[in-house]
Design an enzyme around this catalytic site. Structure first.
Site, PDB file in Angstrom:
ATOM      1  N   GLY A 130       0.808  -1.208   0.000  1.00  0.00           N
ATOM      2  CA  GLY A 130       0.000   0.000   0.000  1.00  0.00           C
ATOM      3  C   GLY A 130       0.841   1.256   0.000  1.00  0.00           C
ATOM      4  O   GLY A 130       1.719   1.426   0.852  1.00  0.00           O
ATOM      5  N   PHE A 135      -1.043   6.919   2.857  1.00  0.00           N
ATOM      6  CA  PHE A 135      -0.357   7.734   3.853  1.00  0.00           C
ATOM      7  C   PHE A 135       0.535   6.888   4.759  1.00  0.00           C
ATOM      8  O   PHE A 135       1.699   7.221   4.994  1.00  0.00           O
ATOM      9  CB  PHE A 135      -1.377   8.497   4.701  1.00  0.00           C
ATOM     10  CG  PHE A 135      -2.061   9.608   3.952  1.00  0.00           C
ATOM     11  CD1 PHE A 135      -1.375  10.768   3.639  1.00  0.00           C
ATOM     12  CD2 PHE A 135      -3.375   9.485   3.564  1.00  0.00           C
ATOM     13  CE1 PHE A 135      -1.995  11.798   2.949  1.00  0.00           C
ATOM     14  CE2 PHE A 135      -4.013  10.508   2.870  1.00  0.00           C
ATOM     15  CZ  PHE A 135      -3.322  11.671   2.563  1.00  0.00           C
ATOM     16  N   GLU A 154     -18.330  18.248   2.991  1.00  0.00           N
ATOM     17  CA  GLU A 154     -17.515  18.984   2.026  1.00  0.00           C
ATOM     18  C   GLU A 154     -18.035  18.804   0.610  1.00  0.00           C
ATOM     19  O   GLU A 154     -18.057  19.763  -0.180  1.00  0.00           O
ATOM     20  CB  GLU A 154     -16.058  18.523   2.141  1.00  0.00           C
ATOM     21  CG  GLU A 154     -15.416  18.936   3.469  1.00  0.00           C
ATOM     22  CD  GLU A 154     -14.033  18.373   3.686  1.00  0.00           C
ATOM     23  OE1 GLU A 154     -13.314  18.908   4.553  1.00  0.00           O
ATOM     24  OE2 GLU A 154     -13.676  17.390   3.005  1.00  0.00           O
ATOM     25  N   ASP A 176      -6.074   2.399   7.943  1.00  0.00           N
ATOM     26  CA  ASP A 176      -7.500   2.076   7.922  1.00  0.00           C
ATOM     27  C   ASP A 176      -7.788   0.589   7.943  1.00  0.00           C
ATOM     28  O   ASP A 176      -8.930   0.189   8.170  1.00  0.00           O
ATOM     29  CB  ASP A 176      -8.156   2.682   6.675  1.00  0.00           C
ATOM     30  CG  ASP A 176      -8.229   4.198   6.737  1.00  0.00           C
ATOM     31  OD1 ASP A 176      -8.023   4.752   7.827  1.00  0.00           O
ATOM     32  OD2 ASP A 176      -8.478   4.825   5.687  1.00  0.00           O
ATOM     33  N   ALA A 230      -5.729  10.420   8.023  1.00  0.00           N
ATOM     34  CA  ALA A 230      -4.358  10.390   7.532  1.00  0.00           C
ATOM     35  C   ALA A 230      -3.308  10.559   8.625  1.00  0.00           C
ATOM     36  O   ALA A 230      -2.308   9.828   8.632  1.00  0.00           O
ATOM     37  CB  ALA A 230      -4.179  11.449   6.446  1.00  0.00           C
TER      38      ALA A 230
END
Length: 451
Positions: free
Chosen positions: A48, A51, A207, A336, A352
């Site tokens: 991965g 972050f 958002e 996560d 993050a």
């Protein structure tokens, strides 16, 4: 036959240690030859390039290890700004960077674009289809994916935002809806096409709703002749009692008022019971909408299945306090994809900063074990606060000791996000895009593209 230098353990390693290299005995290609003697370095495979994984790889730059970072995509994505790609405020290149370029100067790191299909823990190998990559240490940072809470059949009608492909697909749906409304002669169909529904009242949903409202009411008026985009209907649906549930109630209330000032309809206590190509149902109420965006939930990657490790209901691996996977020496999981808790026993949020701090800490742990040093002090999450923007000059910020809302929080939100972008060019481009949008209300990435 292996040479003596290949079979002997590296200085600082303890014979019989559970973390001693057993799967790999390789020369360290990047500077691993000193005085004509090949140095044996353990291999760290990181799954991965998000972050957590990227932070772990960078933190191992000076460690005597060989790093292999595996990701099915060739880029690192700054997900907090993905919704701005979906609403035509930024282009994809503004929020994503090639992983190879990020690590190009790290001599002990190699990048492999491949999809992980499993892990053979007994042989200490990561499975990439028919290919196998051995490891001495494994860091699983494969993140999370969308969750429709058991209704995966809703996915075609309510796409989520996790990848660049998701963002460009949502952007295409939004802009195409306005184009189709301009071409339609049916008032009812025009109304449906100009109705946008966002499911989920967390930061992404808030958002997204604010950005769609600003796009329709501030950027698009004047571009069309037959429709008035200022009459666009934007609906934000939340199953819980308030928006931004992780924020203090006062900031949640401000967020709702700011959205309603933008013209967004906020529906609380309204779980989605059905979703199809025409819209959604909220119990007995139906809302026809041509565009539905899912921002309601995520589930962990299948890493728990790869490792045959214990998981919670969301599929997150239950890890020890040092992020090791129980029963699998040398295997760690972060971000996560794991259920980790703070010193008080509370689950750490899936944001993050948590993943970055976990990645750096696990890298430090591995580096110290490779050198034969004591483990670092136990991990402690440093909460940097949480931010969410609602729209132009409206945002909320919670730092625990300080709570902000309005234009000051909005400026702070912008500065923080620009700071954490990778590279001076990205920071400059995003800052210029935001400045131009602030002065002109224009969104320059209004491109309809197809896969």
């Amino acid at each position: 036959m292996r040479s003596a230098s290949e079979s002997a353990p590296r200085r600082g390693w303890r014979q019989g240690d559970a973390f001693a290299p057993v799967a790999v005995r390789r020369q360290w290609r990047a500077g691993g030859v000193q005085d004509g003697v090949a140095a044996v370095c353990p291999r760290v495979v990181i799954v991965g390039g998000g972050f957590g994984g990227l932070e772990a790889a960078k933190a191992l730059a000076s460690a005597p290890v060989e790093v292999l970072l595996v990701d099915r995509r060739n880029h690192h994505l700054f997900q907090p700004l993905l919704y701005q790609v979906a609403t035509a405020a930024l282009s994809p290149a503004d929020v994503a960077w090639p992983i190879r370029r990020i690590l190009r100067r790290q001599r002990n790191a190699r990048v492999l674009m491949a999809e992980v299909t499993g892990v053979d823990a007994a042989r200490r190998e990561v499975l990439l289809g028919a290919r196998r990559e051995p490891y001495d240490f494994l860091i699983v940072a494969s993140g999370a994916t969308h969750s429709w809470f058991g209704h995966d059949e809703w996915a075609p009608f309510a796409p989520a935002l996790k990848t660049l492909a998701d963002a460009t697909a949502v952007r295409r749906r939004i802009l195409t809806a306005f184009e189709r409304a301009e071409a339609s002669d049916d008032p009812a169909e025009r109304e449906r096409l100009c109705t946008f529904l966002i499911v989920g009242g967390g930061p992404t949903g808030v958002e997204m709703a604010g950005a769609v409202a600003e796009l329709a009411r501030q950027s698009l008026p004047g571009d069309f002749r037959r429709i008035d985009t200022r009459k666009t209907r934007v609906v934000l649906v939340e199953a819980g009692p308030r928006l931004l549930a992780s924020f203090p109630e006062a900031l949640s209330g401000y967020a709702r008022r700011a959205l309603e000032k933008l013209g967004v309809e906020v529906r609380l206590h309204s779980p989605v019971t059905r979703c199809d190509e025409r819209g959604v149902e909220l119990g007995e109420e139906r809302i026809d909408a041509a565009t539905v965006v899912w921002a309601a939930g995520v589930r962990a990657s299948p890493a728990g299945n790869w490792l045959n490790a214990p998981t919670d209901r969301a599929g997150r691996i239950v890890v020890a306090s040092d992020f090791s996977v129980p029963g699998l020496p040398g295997v760690f999981a972060i971000g996560d994809t794991v259920l980790a808790r703070d010193a008080a026993g509370r689950p750490l949020p899936g944001v993050a900063p948590v993943a970055k701090q976990q990645g750096a800490w696990v890298a430090r742990l591995i580096a110290r074990r490779v050198r034969g040093a004591a483990d670092p002090a136990p991990f402690r999450y440093r909460d940097a606060g949480q931010l969410a923007t609602i729209g132009r000059r409206a945002a909320v910020a919670d730092f625990g000791w300080l709570r902000l809302s309005g234009w000051l929080a909005w400026w702070f939100w912008g500065l923080v996000h620009i700071y954490f972008l990778i590279g001076a060019r990205s920071r400059m481009m995003v800052a210029l895009e935001w400045l131009w949008s602030y002065l002109t209300h224009d969104r320059g990435a209004r491109l309809i593209t197809r896969d």
